[in-house]
Design a protein around this motif. Structure first.
Motif: not given
Length: 278
Positions: A49, A53, A68, A96-97, A99
């Motif tokens: 991840r 990113a 993100y 979305k990822t 973080i």
């Protein structure tokens, strides 16, 4: 060449370098993942991840916050209100990822380090990120690759020749690190990556593409950056090994025999660190 999402690229059935590396390690794993499809793609790890990113921040910065979301601080998910607040955050950032603050800070540092490195910034000053390349020869296996960066016009570093640049995030660039980049290049088959990509791109463009650069950036302090060009000899070896793997893959597909581990008897001796001579 095609402009498509990473998901669209990975959904295609064509053979890629990463698929071929899985086959190289153990054919049965390739079969279960991509032929029988009984094994799903592994879940995204924290390291993957962070690397993804960093790729987005360096190569496609305009899309970063579309892909993100920053995990909010101060939400206690053990409480009822905290669970509700976090669920609302996830709903607002669906697709979305997510973080963490620490990950976002590391990504900012990596991006800044790459942009301030004279050779890395030169390689990324012109060109296109995340291009998919695909060939489907008659009677052969369809092949594909996805370049982090491609510049058809070249730059001063490449003496005006078109080139591929690939971004790698690493733990350390110290020469004596456990997995220093030069050793990792061959341990992880990066020379085969170049040997797979460059002939495929050359075939599509109808003109030679010889240069493959790695931009390696550390994932933690002090966020060092180094730029490497894979030698012609290393790329040629990678191409030869790729051809061998493709021939083996064709053989497995034809015979429907997918080897696991060898069936030979193995002997374990005393290692040097335990007082042995091996």
């Amino acid at each position: 060449m095609n402009i498509e999402t990473n998901e669209q690229y990975h959904a295609n059935e064509a053979i890629s370098h990463s698929k071929l590396e899985l086959f190289r390690r153990r054919p049965i794993s390739y079969y279960r993942r991509f032929v029988a499809k009984t094994v799903a793609r592994p879940d995204t790890t924290e390291a993957f991840r962070l690397g993804s990113a960093a790729h987005c921040a360096v190569l496609e910065p305009a899309t970063f916050w579309d892909r993100y979301a920053l995990r909010p601080e101060g939400i206690d998910r053990r409480t009822k209100d905290g669970k509700i607040a976090f669920a609302e955050f996830e709903a607002a950032n669906a697709g979305k990822t997510i973080i963490t603050q620490d990950e976002a800070g590391a990504v900012r540092e990596m991006n800044a380090a790459v942009q301030h490195h004279p050779l890395a910034s030169q390689l990324l000053a012109a060109g296109q990120p995340e291009l998919s390349w695909r060939v489907a020869p008659a009677g052969g296996m369809a092949l594909q690759c996805r370049t982090d960066w491609f510049n058809p016009a070249g730059c001063e570093l490449s003496s005006g020749r078109p080139y591929v640049a690939d971004l790698k995030t690493v733990e350390s660039l110290d020469a004596d690190a456990f997995r220093n980049f030069e050793r990792a290049c061959f341990n992880f088959g990066y020379h085969r990556q170049a040997g797979f990509y460059l002939p495929l791109i050359t075939e599509i463009l109808g003109g030679p593409v010889f240069d493959f650069y790695f931009i390696a950036v550390e994932k933690c302090e002090p966020y060092g950056v180094a730029v490497y060009r894979l030698s012609d000899a290393a790329t040629a070896r990678g191409h030869d090994e790729t051809i061998t793997d493709l021939i083996r893959l064709q053989s497995c597909i034809k015979s429907q025999q997918w080897p696991n581990l060898p069936n030979d008897l193995r002997e374990i001796g005393l290692p040097k660190w335990y007082g042995g001579t091996e």
